[in-house]
Design an enzyme around this catalytic site. Sequence first.
Site, PDB file in Angstrom:
ATOM      1  N   CYS A   1      43.574  43.020  31.968  1.00  0.00           N
ATOM      2  CA  CYS A   1      44.719  42.425  32.666  1.00  0.00           C
ATOM      3  C   CYS A   1      44.575  40.919  32.528  1.00  0.00           C
ATOM      4  CB  CYS A   1      44.736  42.838  34.135  1.00  0.00           C
ATOM      5  SG  CYS A   1      45.994  41.988  35.127  1.00  0.00           S
TER       6      CYS A   1
ATOM      7  N   CYS B   1      51.035  40.077  29.394  1.00  0.00           N
ATOM      8  CA  CYS B   1      50.866  41.039  30.481  1.00  0.00           C
ATOM      9  C   CYS B   1      50.586  42.395  29.857  1.00  0.00           C
ATOM     10  CB  CYS B   1      52.129  41.084  31.337  1.00  0.00           C
ATOM     11  SG  CYS B   1      52.150  42.394  32.574  1.00  0.00           S
TER      12      CYS B   1
END
EC number: 5.1.1.3
Length: 274
Positions: free
Chosen positions: A183, A73
């Site tokens: 992302c 992440c």
Amino acid sequence: MSRPILVFDSGIGGLSVLAEIRKSLPHSDYCYLFDNARLPYGELEEQVLIAGCVALVCDLVARTNAMIVVVACNTASTVVLPALRANLSIPVVGVVPAIKPAAQMSKSKRIGLLATPGTVKRHYTHELISQFADDCHVELFGCSELVMMAEQKIATGEMDMHRLADLLAPVVAAQLDVLVLGCTHFPMIQAELQQVLGAGVTLMDSGAAIAKRVVTLLTQQNLIVEQRRVTNEREALGQSVMQAFYTKAEISEGLTTTLIDCGFSTIERITTTN
């Protein structure tokens, strides 16, 4: 079950990273932890994010005896990584946006970073650009809605292409030749992104680089020896063990199906007080 590789994300984005790691270590055991009760991470205060992630990950490391943690992440990597490393004795790998290879690949020297608003604004991101892309014009695009669209695609199989085109209109207008997917959720909708942006834009993510780093660290820690033994056993006995853990009260049938299709034999909710 041997000591697993623990991959951690706020949602399903880390599955794209897990897939890359499995290409290098196909017979290893894996735990996938997604903190979907607090998704999206980019909207949480930093101290709240740090406290919750440290408690959640450290508890699961103790439970599973994981040998390495992969923070799949971008937001958590820029905020939580130091605290995790301070609280764990095993290697912890984070995600770095692929700014450097994007700058090297670009012919027009016009590149972009598509990420959450939190990743776009952080000083660390701007340091990467200054260090590795100072010869490029770099456009930054922050969009949390794409994270939820990726989650929705996995849950329902549906994607609002008209809305996606609206969100990507500034990216199209920037006339880039390379776009960094900053992302880990975004590779899950890479086909849709490519459809809107066109073949003239190369999409780059960090999955392969993370997998390479995991192999390097396991080798340095002499854990790759254990992996070779496990590999030999698995080739004889069959599939590796895959466990998924989530934090929300419930998950959709579509997500459950996706996890099963990915090879997870256990899908379990764990509770967190943060």
